[in-house]
Design a protein around this motif. Structure first.
Motif, PDB file in Angstrom:
ATOM      1  N   ARG A 148     -14.335   6.768 -51.389  1.00 52.92           N
ATOM      2  CA  ARG A 148     -14.720   5.184 -51.020  1.00 52.92           C
ATOM      3  C   ARG A 148     -15.666   4.822 -50.133  1.00 52.92           C
ATOM      4  N   PHE A 149     -16.374   6.062 -49.483  1.00 49.47           N
ATOM      5  CA  PHE A 149     -17.498   5.920 -48.397  1.00 49.47           C
ATOM      6  C   PHE A 149     -18.609   6.517 -48.967  1.00 49.47           C
ATOM      7  N   LYS A 150     -18.670   7.080 -50.172  1.00 48.07           N
ATOM      8  CA  LYS A 150     -19.774   7.492 -50.788  1.00 48.07           C
ATOM      9  C   LYS A 150     -20.920   6.915 -50.902  1.00 48.07           C
ATOM     10  N   LYS A 151     -20.807   5.588 -51.050  1.00 49.09           N
ATOM     11  CA  LYS A 151     -22.162   4.708 -51.069  1.00 49.09           C
ATOM     12  C   LYS A 151     -22.180   3.777 -50.147  1.00 49.09           C
ATOM     13  N   HIS A 152     -21.520   4.057 -48.906  1.00 47.43           N
ATOM     14  CA  HIS A 152     -21.708   3.361 -47.654  1.00 47.43           C
ATOM     15  C   HIS A 152     -23.197   3.558 -47.166  1.00 47.43           C
ATOM     16  N   GLU A 153     -23.767   2.531 -46.440  1.00 51.10           N
ATOM     17  CA  GLU A 153     -25.177   2.675 -45.854  1.00 51.10           C
ATOM     18  C   GLU A 153     -25.497   3.676 -45.174  1.00 51.10           C
ATOM     19  N   TRP A 154     -24.376   3.893 -44.062  1.00 48.32           N
ATOM     20  CA  TRP A 154     -24.518   4.969 -43.104  1.00 48.32           C
ATOM     21  C   TRP A 154     -24.361   6.112 -43.608  1.00 48.32           C
ATOM     22  N   ILE A 155     -23.521   6.427 -44.787  1.00 44.47           N
ATOM     23  CA  ILE A 155     -23.372   7.684 -45.041  1.00 44.47           C
ATOM     24  C   ILE A 155     -24.707   8.103 -46.131  1.00 44.47           C
ATOM     25  N   GLU A 156     -25.193   7.168 -46.597  1.00 43.91           N
ATOM     26  CA  GLU A 156     -26.675   7.440 -47.348  1.00 43.91           C
ATOM     27  C   GLU A 156     -27.914   7.890 -46.232  1.00 43.91           C
ATOM     28  N   ALA A 157     -27.814   6.997 -45.070  1.00 40.24           N
ATOM     29  CA  ALA A 157     -28.871   7.540 -44.064  1.00 40.24           C
ATOM     30  C   ALA A 157     -28.359   8.936 -43.325  1.00 40.24           C
ATOM     31  N   LEU A 158     -26.956   9.163 -43.442  1.00 36.16           N
ATOM     32  CA  LEU A 158     -26.774  10.572 -42.831  1.00 36.16           C
ATOM     33  C   LEU A 158     -27.167  11.595 -43.929  1.00 36.16           C
ATOM     34  N   LYS A 159     -27.160  11.355 -45.209  1.00 32.97           N
ATOM     35  CA  LYS A 159     -27.420  12.164 -46.325  1.00 32.97           C
ATOM     36  C   LYS A 159     -29.107  12.563 -46.164  1.00 32.97           C
ATOM     37  N   GLU A 160     -29.905  11.517 -45.841  1.00 37.12           N
ATOM     38  CA  GLU A 160     -31.261  11.880 -45.570  1.00 37.12           C
ATOM     39  C   GLU A 160     -31.491  12.512 -44.240  1.00 37.12           C
ATOM     40  N   ALA A 161     -30.639  12.281 -43.219  1.00 36.42           N
ATOM     41  CA  ALA A 161     -30.953  12.856 -42.188  1.00 36.42           C
ATOM     42  C   ALA A 161     -30.787  14.357 -41.966  1.00 36.42           C
TER      43      ALA A 161
END
Length: 410
Positions: free
Chosen positions: A51-64
């Protein structure tokens, strides 16, 4: 720049609240690789909830995480190139790298050299520490470099560091202590400017070019395969009866000679005047080609230096596993099993049973990863295969595979 890059990602290492019960952050393991840490109700989760896969913080974590993984790979490659070229570091530069949690694990597991002193870098003491625990303080002007196997060989402490890596289960970021060393042999020194060490080996052209391009070799219509060393003013050329730009459907190219030239005069340079580290790394590149890009369904027997490294790895593994029914004899590991006597070739990995011939034991290389300790992070499936077969046959009464058992009962 790499050491300071982590400052941009400091916020991602703090727990971020996705909801009242779920927190996520980045972490860096003891080998310098980054991953997610997800907790829910105080318990660690294996992955981020769907449920959090599209969360903006998760997206930022993926990039980091992607950036930190890239930094790890770049740093590992640059440190290996620094060892090959003999690049120097100051104690202040090493200390700065050691403050970065991605780079620190890479630095701490490498053997560094200052003058004639060898040791692992201890960031707390600012000193080099030997396997025996003896420390050598570093002055502000001391020149440090990453030790090459040639340095370990000349120091007489090579086997000491090999044993230490196994005793402490340290995995180096790349092959350093267990790196193959190539020295000019008598035939090469007698030839003067030519090496025919790999003459006669047939190789696949496309695979050869791909392998050597990854090691900074270049391909041209006029000169074929060559590598330029600007600091040493040398060019090395690999000659072969080949057209590197054709599929070579009719006949695979055959390697002939390796030759070094002066970059300014283009005159041949005698092999005894080529820097030993440079010679060793060039021969290691060609050995890689012969081992990986060979023509035919059966691997050629590995070079003596590769066999020597595998012999040490197998010997140290047997010591740690307390396996006493295996002895190392030349290029073979000879095993006194309960169902028979076996031999495993340290170069090709082929297994044999006495009075029964070759055994068909098919390796699944991906299954070896993480199951056997190898003292370097580089992929080396053949070494893992050799070690797996030795350990398997040493305790042959526990083998469950019906096809292997059928061969052993012949």
């Amino acid at each position: 720049m790499e050491a300071r890059k982590l400052d941009d990602y400091a916020a991602y290492f703090e727990p971020y609240e996705l909801d009242e019960e779920t927190f996520v952050s980045l972490s860096i393991n003891e080998e310098g690789q980054s991953d997610y840490v997800v907790t829910s109700k105080g318990k660690a989760l294996k992955s981020v909830p769907a449920r959090f896969k599209k969360h903006e913080w998760i997206e930022a974590l993926k990039e980091a995480k992607s950036e930190l993984t890239g930094q790890f790979r770049r740093a590992r490659a640059e440190l290996e190139r620094s060892m090959e070229s003999g690049s120097g570091f100051t104690p202040a530069e090493i200390a700065g790298l050691s403050r970065n949690p991605v780079l620190a694990p890479l630095i701490s597991k490498l053997v560094l050299m200052s003058g004639d002193e060898l040791g692992y870098y201890d960031a707390d003491q600012g000193a080099l520490v030997s396997p025996a625990g003896e420390s050598t303080a570093l002055s502000g002007e001391a020149a440090l470099r990453i030790a090459h196997p040639l340095d370990l060989y000349r120091s007489g402490q090579w086997s000491l560091y090999q044993k230490d890596l196994f005793d402490r289960q340290l995995r180096q970021p790349f092959k350093q202590v267990f790196r193959e060393l190539y020295l000019p042999n008598e035939d090469e020194l007698a030839q003067g400017v030519l090496s025919r060490r790999y003459a006669g080996h047939q190789v696949q052209p496309s695979k050869t070019v791909a392998l050597l391009k990854g090691r900074q070799w270049t391909v041209s219509y006029e000169e074929g395969l060559q590598k330029v060393f600007y600091a040493e003013n040398l060019i090395v050329r690999l000659y072969a009866m080949a057209d590197w730009f054709s599929p070579a459907d009719t006949e695979a190219p055959t390697l002939e000679t390796v030759q070094f030239f002066d970059r300014k005069t283009y005159k041949g340079v005698p092999l005894d005047q080529v820097p030993p580290v440079l010679f060793s790394e060039v021969m290691r590149d060609v050995d890689l080609v012969v081992s990986v890009a060979h023509v035919g369904g059966v691997d050629p027997e590995a070079s003596l230096t590769t066999v020597e490294m595998r012999r040490v790895i197998v010997s140290e593994s047997l010591r740690l596993l307390k396996i006493e029914n295996v002895r190392l004899d030349g290029n073979y590991a000879r095993i006194d099993g309960k169902l028979g006597e076996y031999a495993v070739h340290l170069g090709s990995g082929q297994a044999y049973k006495q009075a029964a011939g070759a055994l068909s034991i098919i390796p699944v290389h991906s299954q070896h990863r993480g199951r056997l300790f190898l003292p370097f992070l580089d992929e080396d499936p053949r070494t893992a295969e050799v070690l797996s077969k030795v350990v398997l046959l040493a305790d042959d009464t526990k083998i469950k595979d019906p096809q292997i058992l059928a061969q052993l009962s012949r």
